[in-house]
Design a protein around this motif. Structure first.
Motif, PDB file in Angstrom:
ATOM      1  N   SER A  50      91.591 -42.063  45.379  1.00  0.00           N
ATOM      2  CA  SER A  50      90.475 -41.169  45.598  1.00  0.00           C
ATOM      3  C   SER A  50      90.400 -40.880  47.078  1.00  0.00           C
ATOM      4  CB  SER A  50      89.175 -41.829  45.138  1.00  0.00           C
ATOM      5  OG  SER A  50      89.324 -42.348  43.843  1.00  0.00           O
ATOM      6  N   GLY A  81      76.773 -37.719  41.341  1.00  0.00           N
ATOM      7  CA  GLY A  81      77.696 -36.806  40.665  1.00  0.00           C
ATOM      8  C   GLY A  81      77.995 -37.163  39.226  1.00  0.00           C
ATOM      9  N   ILE A  82      77.685 -38.396  38.803  1.00  0.00           N
ATOM     10  CA  ILE A  82      77.944 -38.761  37.402  1.00  0.00           C
ATOM     11  C   ILE A  82      76.646 -38.589  36.625  1.00  0.00           C
ATOM     12  CG2 ILE A  82      78.395 -40.690  35.842  1.00  0.00           C
ATOM     13  CD1 ILE A  82      80.513 -41.649  37.585  1.00  0.00           C
ATOM     14  N   ARG A  86      87.669 -43.236  37.181  1.00  0.00           N
ATOM     15  CA  ARG A  86      88.560 -42.145  36.785  1.00  0.00           C
ATOM     16  C   ARG A  86      89.316 -42.499  35.515  1.00  0.00           C
ATOM     17  NH1 ARG A  86      92.517 -41.581  40.162  1.00  0.00           N
ATOM     18  NH2 ARG A  86      93.111 -39.506  39.476  1.00  0.00           N
ATOM     19  N   ALA A 111      84.596 -39.930  35.640  1.00  0.00           N
ATOM     20  CA  ALA A 111      84.650 -39.038  36.799  1.00  0.00           C
ATOM     21  C   ALA A 111      86.055 -38.462  36.893  1.00  0.00           C
ATOM     22  CB  ALA A 111      84.307 -39.787  38.078  1.00  0.00           C
ATOM     23  N   LYS A 112      86.119 -37.172  37.230  1.00  0.00           N
ATOM     24  CA  LYS A 112      87.431 -36.543  37.410  1.00  0.00           C
ATOM     25  C   LYS A 112      88.019 -36.929  38.755  1.00  0.00           C
ATOM     26  CE  LYS A 112      86.730 -32.439  34.570  1.00  0.00           C
ATOM     27  NZ  LYS A 112      86.466 -31.001  34.573  1.00  0.00           N
ATOM     28  N   VAL A 117      86.833 -39.066  42.645  1.00  0.00           N
ATOM     29  CA  VAL A 117      85.830 -39.864  43.359  1.00  0.00           C
ATOM     30  C   VAL A 117      86.185 -39.877  44.836  1.00  0.00           C
ATOM     31  CG1 VAL A 117      84.713 -42.111  43.572  1.00  0.00           C
ATOM     32  CG2 VAL A 117      85.510 -41.332  41.322  1.00  0.00           C
ATOM     33  N   CYS A 136      81.077 -38.377  43.202  1.00  0.00           N
ATOM     34  CA  CYS A 136      81.884 -38.211  41.986  1.00  0.00           C
ATOM     35  C   CYS A 136      81.823 -36.785  41.467  1.00  0.00           C
ATOM     36  CB  CYS A 136      81.384 -39.140  40.881  1.00  0.00           C
ATOM     37  SG  CYS A 136      81.398 -40.882  41.341  1.00  0.00           S
ATOM     38  N   GLN A 137      82.931 -36.359  40.890  1.00  0.00           N
ATOM     39  CA  GLN A 137      82.947 -35.123  40.112  1.00  0.00           C
ATOM     40  C   GLN A 137      82.899 -35.541  38.646  1.00  0.00           C
ATOM     41  OE1 GLN A 137      86.442 -32.706  40.702  1.00  0.00           O
ATOM     42  NE2 GLN A 137      85.780 -31.159  39.229  1.00  0.00           N
ATOM     43  N   ASP A 138      81.834 -35.165  37.985  1.00  0.00           N
ATOM     44  CA  ASP A 138      81.581 -35.666  36.633  1.00  0.00           C
ATOM     45  C   ASP A 138      82.750 -35.363  35.697  1.00  0.00           C
ATOM     46  OD1 ASP A 138      78.821 -35.347  34.240  1.00  0.00           O
ATOM     47  OD2 ASP A 138      80.128 -37.007  34.771  1.00  0.00           O
ATOM     48  N   GLY A 139      83.072 -36.342  34.851  1.00  0.00           N
ATOM     49  CA  GLY A 139      84.166 -36.160  33.902  1.00  0.00           C
ATOM     50  C   GLY A 139      83.770 -35.259  32.746  1.00  0.00           C
TER      51      GLY A 139
END
Lengths: 492, 273
Positions: free
Chosen positions: A21, A80-81, A117, A122-123, A125, A145-148
């Protein structure tokens, strides 16, 4: 953090590019170096030193051993999650908060980010680590985080082991905020007429390598071309899977209701003996280790799979079953690859059923024979065996004027045998000189074939076109000399 | 005169695929031999040998018919109908491994010349009457009537399965029988009515009692398909370990169906003991 910094004792430079990440530290390493942190970029004055002195300044290297610099995590925050459970977060961050040095803190936060991930929560982090303003020698960590993806639906066509299948799969990730997932799959194929499977999976201790799975599936398998029957199978199962550096361990329990049905008019008496309903309640263990560079056309590495199953805890089926599969691949240089594999299995019980027995023969098994073409056969029905072994050796060769590495020449030799252990097979009364002699004959008289052809490596599947020459067979085998086409994942 | 083509032909023949495999071994499997035809009928594996051969109407009537015509078979007991070609017991396994269901058995007997024409001119009509009125009563008793389901369906038909499968198959069979035994016209609302089913059964018994009269067999001087079917229905009802209206009517003192009961006992003594 920008640029690379070497840490004595670690052997590998710690570089932002190496991280799973994004990783950001501000001021931590300046403090570790014992120099004042660099001022913010906007207030920095343009250098006025001569170019040579500036170059010497830039080439100055400072080595800091962050494994010896004490530090601990004071505060952790995450953004972000959309959904994450407090209990899960506690398990995830426990090693992080136990860190004693900067290196441990960096390693554990990387590990935690990687787990998020891997669990699909998360896509991506981005880890931000900074000095804590509250405590001396403490660090604050923040995960951006970019939410999954929460829902996934996909359709596809799969090919493997001489069967084509069309399927629809739906998946829900992170159901309860702890990395749980539920996947439902429906497929129809040439051999498996209709199959449905639902799997609920949850990680243990916030570790994607340790999973608990509950499965429910139903499948109708059409065995009419080979054994004059269909099999309806309904299964419920739970399994614990643990992935270690040595391999994957799986321990599970399954309850399976099998129905051998739709027997044809000319089904054999042996098959009619096994027809009907049976309930199997069993525990099983499987170990899998795969170090090959490719699952379809490997050029190096090895593969090992060992399993055991015991049925009889409830249900009306009692047996013990074990099987193993070993493959080794060695690159000989100049594009030549030598592969060898050995399979074997043993099923023992008072009365075994066709649903549990082993089958041998086919383009992905012992080549040069029809599917299920080796082993006990009553009339036109292949009824399977209680014990089997098979071995194969292959040589992959480069082809002249062919530049691609995906297409190779293929020389091979396969052999194997399959038999029942009861009075119809190796335990036949009156066989001379007794069971021992028959067992010896079983071990020393395999059905065998050789051949040559082409192998094509696709990303999803292995394609073979071979000229097969069965050398040795029994009177009940179904040899298939000539050109054979094979499509699948695992070949002998 | 040998030509250059002859050796070439021999070489091609040697490498042609018809020459493979090069070596043939003895197999490691010997199938069971069937010396005599085997009749697989339904009977719980836990049932005592002294009891009636089967609690299943179709199995018992087929066995009775084969005994009547003197067709020698080895009787095998089974509780798994999926082994049969049509998914229902009985089935006959011949020496060449061919399996025949109940209808196939009758055709086979006719082809063999063992089963001739019946002496009873209207045998088909009476057979149809029994199948329409008496057989449903037996099925109702085994799968719908609560006491009958416990004594016959659950114990005798499903007794060999594990509990989980028993529950599911029992429910499934109950649903199938419920749909099949509904009486009345669909457009006027058919329903499952035990009283109607038993009434129809009693009417059939009345007709059979009149047909039998003082004779030994329904079909004349020797028993036939009608005798086999009636015997099977009545034997299952009488042997069932519960009180049913038909059993009560037949075993009551002074019953007008006493002749049918005597017929059943006589067939059992003559052909099964």
């Amino acid at each position: 953090m920008s640029g690379g910094m070497e840490t004595p004792g670690s052997g590998a430079p710690l570089d932002a590019g190496d991280l799973d990440s994004g990783f950001s530290t501000r001021g931590i390493f300046s403090e570790a170096m014992g120099v004042a942190p660099s001022p913010p970029a906007q207030s920095r004055q343009p250098p006025r030193r001569p170019a040579q002195q500036q170059q010497q300044q830039q080439q100055r290297t400072v080595t800091v051993d962050i494994s010896k610099h004490g530090a601990h995590i004071n505060r952790f925050s995450i953004s972000g999650i959309s959904r994450i459970r407090r209990g899960f977060l506690s398990d995830l961050l426990e090693p992080v908060f136990q860190s004693q040095t900067i290196k441990e803190a960096v390693d554990e936060t990387r590990e935690a980010a990687g787990k998020l991930r891997a669990l699909g929560m998360a896509k991506a982090v981005l880890v931000e680590m900074d000095r804590s303003g509250e405590k001396e020698g403490a660090l604050d960590v923040h995960f951006h985080c970019q939410d999954g993806s929460r829902y996934i639906i996909k359709t596809g066509v799969d090919v493997g082991d001489s069967e084509g299948t069309a399927s629809v799969t739906g998946r829900v990730n992170n159901i309860w905020g702890g990395g749980e997932s539920f996947e439902a799959n429906y497929s129809r194929g040439s051999k498996t007429q209709a199959a449905f499977q639902g799997t609920l999976s949850a990680p243990l201790d916030a570790d994607p390598r340790k999973r608990l799975e509950a499965t429910a599936n139903q499948a109708i398998v059409a065995n009419r071309p080979y054994s004059s029957h269909d099999e309806l199978r309904r299964t419920l199962g739970v399994a614990y899977k643990h992935e270690t550096f040595g391999g994957m361990h799986e321990l599970g329990y399954s309850l399976s209701w099998r129905d051998i049905c739709n027997l044809g008019t000319h089904a054999s008496p042996s098959l009619r003996r096994d027809a009907g309903h049976s309930l199997k309640s069993s525990v099983g263990y499987t170990f899998l280790r795969d170090s090959r560079d490719s699952a379809t056309v490997p050029t190096c590495g090895s593969y090992a799979r060992v399993g055991a199953e015991f049925a009889g805890i409830g249900g009306d089926v009692q047996f013990g079953k074990s099987h193993f599969e070993v493959q080794s691949n060695e690159s000989l240089g100049r594009g030549y690859v030598l592969s060898s594999s050995v399979h074997g299995g043993l099923l023992w019980g008072a009365r075994t059923s066709i649903s549990d027995r082993f089958f041998l023969g086919g383009n992905t098994s012992v080549r040069g024979f029809e599917h299920r073409g080796i082993g006990p056969r009553d009339g036109e029905d292949s009824i399977g065996g209680d014990v089997f072994y098979a071995a194969g050796v292959s040589l992959l060769t480069p082809l002249p004027y062919v530049k691609t590495d995906a297409l190779k020449g293929h020389l091979w030799a396969n052999a194997g045998q399959c038999a029942l252990l009861d009075s119809r097979g190796l335990g036949k009364p009156g066989s001379s000189p007794g069971m021992t002699g028959e067992v010896l004959r079983f071990l020393t008289s395999p059905s065998a074939s050789v051949g040559l052809g082409l192998v094509y490596r696709h990303s999803l599947v292995r394609v073979e076109l071979s000229c097969c020459l069965p050398i040795v067979a029994t009177t009940t085998d179904r040899p298939k000399p000539g050109m054979n086409f094979g499509l699948g994942f695992q070949f002998l | 005169m040998a030509t250059s083509e002859a050796p070439l032909r021999e070489i091609l023949k040697a490498v042609s695929f018809t020459q493979f495999p090069l070596r043939i071994n003895r197999p490691f499997f010997t199938p069971e031999k069937i010396d005599n035809p085997q009749l697989h009928i339904h009977r719980p594996l836990t049932q005592k040998s002294s009891a009636s051969p089967s609690c299943d109407v179709k199995s018992l009537s087929t066995l009775a018919l084969l005994r009547f015509v003197g067709y020698k078979v080895d009787v095998k007991y089974s509780s798994e109908p999926e082994a049969s070609p049509n998914g229902r017991l009985p089935y006959l396994l011949l020496s060449d491994s061919t399996a025949l269901d109940a209808r196939g058995i009758e055709n086979h007997l006719r082809e063999q010349g063992v089963l001739g024409e019946s002496e009873l001119a209207d045998e088909m009509i009476y057979l149809s009457m029994v199948e329409t009125n008496l057989v449903p009563a037996v099925e109702y008793l085994a799968w719908i009537d609560p006491e009958g389901f416990d004594a016959i369906g659950w114990q005798k038909y499903l007794g060999s399965y594990p509990v989980l499968i028993r529950y599911f198959l029992g429910w499934q069979r109950h649903q199938q029988s419920s749909r099949k035994l509904q009486t009345g016209l669909p457009e006027f609302g058919s329903a499952l009515d035990g009283d109607v089913i038993y009434d129809n059964a009693f009417r059939a018994l009345d007709s059979l009692a009149v047909l039998l009269g003082e004779r030994k067999y329904f079909c004349g001087t020797k028993p036939g398909a009608l005798d086999a079917l009636v015997f099977a229905c009545l034997n299952v009802i009488v042997e069932a370990p519960l009180k049913s209206p038909i059993r009560s009517a037949m075993t009551r003192d002074g019953s007008k169906h006493k002749a049918l009961l005597d017929f059943t006992v006589r067939i059992l003594e003559e052909y099964f003991h």
